[in-house]
Motif scaffolding. Structure first.
Motif, PDB file in Angstrom:
ATOM      1  N   PRO A 168       0.836  -1.205   0.000  1.00 50.49           N
ATOM      2  CA  PRO A 168       0.000   0.000   0.000  1.00 50.49           C
ATOM      3  C   PRO A 168       0.873   1.258   0.000  1.00 50.49           C
ATOM      4  O   PRO A 168       1.975   1.241   0.526  1.00 50.49           O
ATOM      5  N   ARG A 169       0.367   2.322  -0.599  1.00 46.70           N
ATOM      6  CA  ARG A 169       1.098   3.591  -0.549  1.00 46.70           C
ATOM      7  C   ARG A 169       0.852   4.226   0.814  1.00 46.70           C
ATOM      8  O   ARG A 169      -0.297   4.280   1.276  1.00 46.70           O
ATOM      9  N   LEU A 200      -6.969   7.018  -7.431  1.00 43.22           N
ATOM     10  CA  LEU A 200      -7.256   5.580  -7.563  1.00 43.22           C
ATOM     11  C   LEU A 200      -8.704   5.341  -7.990  1.00 43.22           C
ATOM     12  O   LEU A 200      -8.980   4.470  -8.817  1.00 43.22           O
ATOM     13  N   ARG A 224      -9.625   3.513 -11.520  1.00 47.67           N
ATOM     14  CA  ARG A 224     -10.356   2.235 -11.527  1.00 47.67           C
ATOM     15  C   ARG A 224     -11.824   2.416 -11.916  1.00 47.67           C
ATOM     16  O   ARG A 224     -12.590   1.475 -11.814  1.00 47.67           O
ATOM     17  N   ALA A 232     -11.231  -3.982   1.920  1.00 42.34           N
ATOM     18  CA  ALA A 232     -10.605  -4.151   0.609  1.00 42.34           C
ATOM     19  C   ALA A 232     -11.466  -5.027  -0.295  1.00 42.34           C
ATOM     20  O   ALA A 232     -11.510  -4.817  -1.510  1.00 42.34           O
ATOM     21  N   ASP A 242     -14.007  -0.394  -4.043  1.00 41.24           N
ATOM     22  CA  ASP A 242     -13.055  -0.208  -5.141  1.00 41.24           C
ATOM     23  C   ASP A 242     -11.717   0.317  -4.632  1.00 41.24           C
ATOM     24  O   ASP A 242     -10.663   0.007  -5.177  1.00 41.24           O
ATOM     25  N   VAL A 243     -11.774   1.129  -3.583  1.00 42.80           N
ATOM     26  CA  VAL A 243     -10.544   1.672  -2.990  1.00 42.80           C
ATOM     27  C   VAL A 243     -10.633   1.510  -1.474  1.00 42.80           C
ATOM     28  O   VAL A 243     -11.702   1.739  -0.884  1.00 42.80           O
ATOM     29  N   SER A 244      -9.522   1.084  -0.849  1.00 39.72           N
ATOM     30  CA  SER A 244      -9.554   0.919   0.615  1.00 39.72           C
ATOM     31  C   SER A 244      -8.414   1.714   1.256  1.00 39.72           C
ATOM     32  O   SER A 244      -7.308   1.782   0.711  1.00 39.72           O
ATOM     33  N   GLU A 248      -0.775  -4.949   3.442  1.00 38.66           N
ATOM     34  CA  GLU A 248      -0.504  -5.409   2.065  1.00 38.66           C
ATOM     35  C   GLU A 248      -1.168  -6.779   1.852  1.00 38.66           C
ATOM     36  O   GLU A 248      -1.843  -7.009   0.849  1.00 38.66           O
ATOM     37  N   GLY A 270      -4.734  -6.561   1.100  1.00 34.88           N
ATOM     38  CA  GLY A 270      -5.137  -5.918  -0.159  1.00 34.88           C
ATOM     39  C   GLY A 270      -5.540  -4.461  -0.010  1.00 34.88           C
ATOM     40  O   GLY A 270      -6.230  -3.914  -0.876  1.00 34.88           O
ATOM     41  N   ASP A 322      -5.203  -0.443  -0.204  1.00 38.73           N
ATOM     42  CA  ASP A 322      -4.520   0.405  -1.185  1.00 38.73           C
ATOM     43  C   ASP A 322      -3.672   1.506  -0.558  1.00 38.73           C
ATOM     44  O   ASP A 322      -2.575   1.789  -1.015  1.00 38.73           O
ATOM     45  N   LEU A 323      -4.231   2.158   0.471  1.00 39.09           N
ATOM     46  CA  LEU A 323      -3.566   3.349   1.017  1.00 39.09           C
ATOM     47  C   LEU A 323      -3.504   3.272   2.530  1.00 39.09           C
ATOM     48  O   LEU A 323      -4.458   2.824   3.169  1.00 39.09           O
TER      49      LEU A 323
END
Ligand code: AMP
Length: 294
Positions: free
Chosen positions: A3-4, A19, A23, A49, A53-55, A87, A90, A92-93
């Motif tokens: 993840p960023r 993101l 997506r 996640a 669509d974005v977590s 990570e 799953g 993302d941020l």
């Protein structure tokens, strides 16, 4: 993919919006935590996640909700391990801001008050705790909100039952545009509810702490079998365990947390309730709870 990790509000909002656009996504899931993550947090992160669509996971040890400066100082901080776990889930941020980033003008002068419900149970032994917790949750729910018209969900563990009810009340009472998703408690195989504070238990204290889930399961079995709730028996079980100092064990309404009528101790149990328990085990304060269903 790792993840960023972002540390500023501006970076978080730009990364999340980027993101979502990339997506063509329509939902964002947020997981608020104080870090020192374990499998309980992982259940929240996987749910976020898996269904959005974005977590985003938020890692912030909020000074406002600690009455005791020593407790704040010794709260475990394990960012690298936390990012590795997120990570796997799953996510993302990761938003891991400093205290100055969250409160740039110092401690906020205007705060959320949790009201009477915030003064019972955990609130009775930790005055101001829920005002601080709700104030930071309100801030972060605003900060991490996706651009309209995306669906916004935030994931909270049933482990912190009183916090969950208070967050649900705040969101309903003050019209926050977010869906609160409750996630069941994750326990170790021996029954102990996972908590970032369990690492401070000695092996003997850990054994003592198992009495909490044992007492909850005892009441759960009685409720399932339509028996009267032997609350005194459950309390005595905890009081006789080594290293354990019972604070409260109460059977309450799951939505309002109002204590159940006294006659639940005498008449066969019907319906639904929640048992809340808190105890000091050695140097650590532990909480746990379990739903009761007949
Ligand atoms: P914390 O980092 O302890 O403030 O917890 C962050 C979130 O994780 C809260 O919504 C907690 O209720 C949740 N959580 C902590 N431990 C557990 C657990 N054992 N099972 C499920 N959720 C948990």
């Amino acid at each position: 993919m790792s993840p960023r990790v972002v540390t500023t509000q501006a970076d978080l909002q730009e990364a999340a919006a980027g993101l979502l656009a990339e997506r063509r996504g329509s939902s964002l899931g947020l997981v608020p935590t104080m870090g020192a993550l374990h499998s309980g947090h992982a259940a929240l992160a996987r749910a976020a996640a898996g269904s959005n669509d974005v977590s985003v996971a938020w890692i912030f040890v909020n000074p406002l909700q600690f009455g005791d400066a020593t407790d704040l100082d010794r709260y475990p901080r394990t960012l690298d391990a936390d990012v590795a776990l997120l990570e796997d889930c799953g996510v993302d941020l990761v938003f891991a801001p400093s205290v100055e980033e969250v409160y740039p003008a110092g401690p906020p002068r205007v705060r959320i008050t949790a009201g009477e419900l915030g003064e019972r149970f955990e609130g009775a032994s930790r005055p101001g705790h829920f005002d601080g917790a709700l104030t930071v949750v309100a801030k972060l729910l605003h900060l991490c909100a996706p651009p309209a018209p995306a669906t916004y969900r935030a994931y909270f563990g049933q482990k912190d039952a009183q916090q969950l009810v208070l967050v649900q009340r705040m969101v309903a009472d003050l019209n926050f545009a977010v869906e609160i998703v409750p996630v069941p408690i994750v326990r170790a195989e021996d029954g102990l509810a996972l908590s970032s504070r369990n690492r401070f238990l000695s092996p003997e204290e850990h054994d003592g702490a198992l009495v909490l889930s044992r007492a909850l399961r005892y009441l759960e079995a009685r409720a399932r079998n339509h028996e009267a709730l032997d609350i005194d028996g459950a309390q005595a079980m905890i009081e006789s365990a080594p290293h354990v100092q019972l604070d409260y064990l109460e059977v309450v309404d799951p939505e309002t947390l109002a204590p159940l009528a006294e006659n639940c101790r005498r008449v066969p149990f019907r319906g639904e309730a929640l048992v809340l328990v808190a105890a000091a085990v050695g140097p650590v304060r532990l909480i746990d709870n379990m739903p009761l269903r007949s």
